[in-house]
Scaffold this motif. Structure first.
Motif, PDB file in Angstrom:
ATOM      1  N   MET A   1       0.840  -1.196   0.000  1.00 40.85           N
ATOM      2  CA  MET A   1       0.000   0.000   0.000  1.00 40.85           C
ATOM      3  C   MET A   1       0.878   1.249   0.000  1.00 40.85           C
ATOM      4  N   SER A   2       0.493   2.250  -0.759  1.00 37.50           N
ATOM      5  CA  SER A   2       1.264   3.490  -0.831  1.00 37.50           C
ATOM      6  C   SER A   2       1.198   4.243   0.491  1.00 37.50           C
ATOM      7  N   GLN A   3       2.098   5.219   0.651  1.00 33.14           N
ATOM      8  CA  GLN A   3       2.091   6.041   1.864  1.00 33.14           C
ATOM      9  C   GLN A   3       0.778   6.792   2.013  1.00 33.14           C
ATOM     10  N   LEU A   4       0.276   7.355   0.911  1.00 29.75           N
ATOM     11  CA  LEU A   4      -1.009   8.052   0.989  1.00 29.75           C
ATOM     12  C   LEU A   4      -2.140   7.067   1.284  1.00 29.75           C
ATOM     13  N   GLY A   5      -2.047   5.860   0.750  1.00 27.88           N
ATOM     14  CA  GLY A   5      -3.048   4.835   1.044  1.00 27.88           C
ATOM     15  C   GLY A   5      -3.087   4.488   2.521  1.00 27.88           C
ATOM     16  N   ILE A   7      -2.181   6.484   4.992  1.00 30.26           N
ATOM     17  CA  ILE A   7      -2.753   7.641   5.676  1.00 30.26           C
ATOM     18  C   ILE A   7      -4.275   7.642   5.513  1.00 30.26           C
ATOM     19  N   GLN A   8      -4.728   7.385   4.300  1.00 26.35           N
ATOM     20  CA  GLN A   8      -6.166   7.343   4.037  1.00 26.35           C
ATOM     21  C   GLN A   8      -6.845   6.277   4.889  1.00 26.35           C
ATOM     22  N   GLN A   9      -6.260   5.102   4.968  1.00 26.54           N
ATOM     23  CA  GLN A   9      -6.858   4.019   5.753  1.00 26.54           C
ATOM     24  C   GLN A   9      -6.915   4.355   7.238  1.00 26.54           C
ATOM     25  N   ALA A  10      -5.849   4.965   7.752  1.00 27.01           N
ATOM     26  CA  ALA A  10      -5.843   5.342   9.165  1.00 27.01           C
ATOM     27  C   ALA A  10      -6.979   6.325   9.464  1.00 27.01           C
ATOM     28  N   ILE A  11      -7.196   7.276   8.557  1.00 29.15           N
ATOM     29  CA  ILE A  11      -8.264   8.260   8.760  1.00 29.15           C
ATOM     30  C   ILE A  11      -9.628   7.592   8.662  1.00 29.15           C
ATOM     31  N   LEU A  12      -9.812   6.750   7.654  1.00 28.80           N
ATOM     32  CA  LEU A  12     -11.099   6.085   7.477  1.00 28.80           C
ATOM     33  C   LEU A  12     -11.399   5.116   8.608  1.00 28.80           C
ATOM     34  N   ASN A  13     -10.362   4.576   9.242  1.00 30.79           N
ATOM     35  CA  ASN A  13     -10.541   3.659  10.377  1.00 30.79           C
ATOM     36  C   ASN A  13     -10.599   4.392  11.712  1.00 30.79           C
ATOM     37  N   ASP A  14     -10.610   5.728  11.665  1.00 32.20           N
ATOM     38  CA  ASP A  14     -10.641   6.567  12.876  1.00 32.20           C
ATOM     39  C   ASP A  14      -9.419   6.334  13.765  1.00 32.20           C
ATOM     40  N   ASP A  15      -8.329   5.908  13.157  1.00 34.37           N
ATOM     41  CA  ASP A  15      -7.081   5.710  13.904  1.00 34.37           C
ATOM     42  C   ASP A  15      -6.203   6.941  13.703  1.00 34.37           C
ATOM     43  N   LEU A  16      -6.708   8.092  14.161  1.00 37.14           N
ATOM     44  CA  LEU A  16      -6.020   9.350  13.899  1.00 37.14           C
ATOM     45  C   LEU A  16      -4.705   9.454  14.663  1.00 37.14           C
ATOM     46  N   GLY A  17      -4.592   8.747  15.772  1.00 38.10           N
ATOM     47  CA  GLY A  17      -3.354   8.767  16.531  1.00 38.10           C
ATOM     48  C   GLY A  17      -2.184   8.165  15.774  1.00 38.10           C
ATOM     49  N   ALA A  18      -2.489   7.323  14.778  1.00 36.41           N
ATOM     50  CA  ALA A  18      -1.427   6.667  14.018  1.00 36.41           C
ATOM     51  C   ALA A  18      -0.856   7.571  12.934  1.00 36.41           C
ATOM     52  N   GLY A 415     -18.768  20.669  -4.357  1.00 33.69           N
ATOM     53  CA  GLY A 415     -17.666  20.037  -3.629  1.00 33.69           C
ATOM     54  C   GLY A 415     -16.843  19.120  -4.510  1.00 33.69           C
ATOM     55  N   VAL A 416     -15.649  18.773  -4.004  1.00 35.37           N
ATOM     56  CA  VAL A 416     -14.739  17.860  -4.703  1.00 35.37           C
ATOM     57  C   VAL A 416     -14.131  16.911  -3.668  1.00 35.37           C
ATOM     58  N   LEU A 417     -14.238  15.619  -3.907  1.00 40.34           N
ATOM     59  CA  LEU A 417     -13.616  14.625  -3.031  1.00 40.34           C
ATOM     60  C   LEU A 417     -12.146  14.479  -3.372  1.00 40.34           C
ATOM     61  N   ALA A 418     -11.304  14.380  -2.355  1.00 43.25           N
ATOM     62  CA  ALA A 418      -9.874  14.143  -2.549  1.00 43.25           C
ATOM     63  C   ALA A 418      -9.538  12.747  -2.017  1.00 43.25           C
ATOM     64  N   LEU A 419      -9.082  12.619  -0.770  1.00 45.73           N
ATOM     65  CA  LEU A 419      -8.795  11.304  -0.204  1.00 45.73           C
ATOM     66  C   LEU A 419     -10.056  10.584   0.280  1.00 45.73           C
ATOM     67  N   ALA A 420     -11.130  11.300   0.506  1.00 44.77           N
ATOM     68  CA  ALA A 420     -12.386  10.633   0.862  1.00 44.77           C
ATOM     69  C   ALA A 420     -12.866   9.825  -0.345  1.00 44.77           C
TER      70      ALA A 420
END
Length: 446
Positions: A1-5, A7-18, A415-420
């Motif tokens: 998984m890419s670095q941005l991927g 980051i995206q997964q951590a945000i979508l999983n509500d793991d913001l501390g990571a 609106g425009v979706l980016a990482l969402a």
């Protein structure tokens, strides 16, 4: 998984501390215009210039993080008229802004590039903060206002909008919000309203803050209870917030729109006095060079019919050339015309007799300072003002989104979706959302 991927997964999983432990990507996708294409529309009328041809989605290097700055993982962004101007290279190419900024300092030189990552709105998550930042940390959910200001001189310390090095982020600076990553100054950041989705939270920033300063702030019209407020484009990006502020502040909005559908939106917001300018057939210009004062008079008569004989205390102006003569005429004696834009043309004409002999005032209003932006965002967060999002596009379709705004084929904000990856994500406070769901969705499916 890419670095941005990751980051995206951590945000979508509500793991913001990571987020703080994840690597910042070396590059990201951003919506750009290219310097070598700045003349691509030469000879065309503005209406014939197509943002789909000039806006690109490119992989661009992540910029160096400087002191007092933050890198944001952008979940969503939005279209403003300044993105339209950027995309059609009017009134000047924005590369002139980037060149000037680049001469300011070695750090500002980063912005002077052969491409311009555009966009002046975002919602997202802080990835990293630069030296000296203490109010924000990696993992914070944020929105950004678009005031970029240096504050090294004295002029901005009473009102940051007066700083000699004040710029609009994503328009007069690079690394804007229509991208997967954005670079902002830390004093652009505000808490994301927790009852809104990413795309809803991204949409108010520029227009909400602009309308707040223009209409409510003492730096603008300083609206009070009972004021009659004439609002041009009352269902549009700016006007929809002006209508809400007028209603919330005990004023009486007179909403000018261009279709029955747009009139219905204003009624849904709570407005009662509405003028459909197309149905009424107003033609303020006889030809390219001459206005028609009789049309001003007919327009003023219509306003008085609606208000019980009262002229507007405040005219909320942003169309510019097409309407400005009528606005100066229509304002009451001692009234205020407050202007923040000129979407129909920058060279205004009006009959100065109606200004000086009736002691009217014209006030220029440009975006908002940090305090005004914070207050405007606070009202969004409390559910007292609602986003006016009508439609959301993907990052790849930003050109079409900008074309919608360019041709006024939209309602409210686009609106425009980016990482969402899809709409509807990012809500934390479901109870508050349910309480205000009708207001949040007022512009949907119109």
């Amino acid at each position: 998984m890419s670095q941005l991927g990751e980051i995206q997964q951590a945000i979508l999983n509500d793991d913001l501390g990571a987020v703080a432990s994840l690597d910042v990507p070396e590059s990201y996708r951003g919506v750009t215009v290219h310097k070598d294409e700045a003349d691509m529309f030469h000879g065309l009328e503005s209406r014939d210039k197509d943002p789909r041809k000039s806006l690109h989605v490119d992989e661009v290097p992540t910029p160096e993080l400087g002191p007092g700055e933050a890198l944001i993982a952008v979940m969503a962004s939005a279209i403003n008229y300044n993105t339209v101007w950027t995309s059609i290279f009017e009134p000047v190419s924005t590369f002139k802004f980037l060149e000037r900024y680049g001469r300011l300092s070695p750090l500002a030189k980063r912005h002077d590039l052969p491409y311009h990552v555009v966009g002046s709105d975002l919602s997202g998550v802080v990835l990293r903060t630069g030296v000296g930042v203490h109010n924000w940390k990696a993992g914070d959910e944020v929105v950004a206002h678009c005031l970029n200001v240096e504050l090294e001189g004295p002029d901005g310390h009473n009102d940051t909008m007066l700083d000699t090095e004040q710029r609009i982020w994503g328009f007069e600076t690079n690394f804007g919000g229509l991208a997967e990553v954005a670079l902002v100054k830390a004093n652009q950041l505000m808490p994301k309203p927790d009852h809104l989705t990413w795309e809803e939270a991204a949409s108010p920033g520029l227009v909400n803050s602009t309308a707040y300063r223009q209409l409510v702030s003492r730096n603008g019209a300083d609206m009070k209870q009972g004021d009659v407020v004439l609002i041009w484009g009352a269902s549009g990006g700016l006007g929809s917030y002006a209508t809400q502020y007028a209603l919330n502040g005990g004023a009486i909005p007179v909403c000018v729109v261009s279709s029955p559908e747009k009139a219905e939106i204003c009624r849904k917001l709570g407005a009662e006095l509405i003028i459909d300018r197309n149905a009424e057939g107003y033609r303020f210009w006889k030809d390219e060079n001459n206005q028609d004062p009789k049309e001003w008079q007919r327009f003023g008569k219509k306003i008085r019919e609606l208000t019980g004989g009262e002229d507007p205390d405040i005219v909320f102006e942003h169309p510019g050339r097409e309407t400005f003569g009528a606005s100066v005429y229509a304002a009451r004696k001692g009234g205020t015309i407050v202007t923040c834009a000129s979407t129909s043309g920058f060279m205004h004409q009006y009959d100065n007799r109606y200004l000086w002999m009736n002691l009217k005032r014209i006030i220029g209003s440009h975006f908002a300072n940090y305090r005004e932006s914070w207050e405007a965002n606070r009202l969004i967060a409390k559910g007292l003002i609602h986003p006016t999002l009508s439609k959301t596009y993907t990052l790849e379709d930003t050109g079409q989104a900008a074309l919608d705004v360019h041709r006024n084929a939209h309602q409210g904000k686009v609106g425009v979706l980016a990482l969402a990856p899809e709409e509807g994500l990012g809500v934390r406070n479901h109870e508050l959302r349910e309480k205000h769901i009708d207001g949040i969705n007022a512009f949907r499916n119109v």
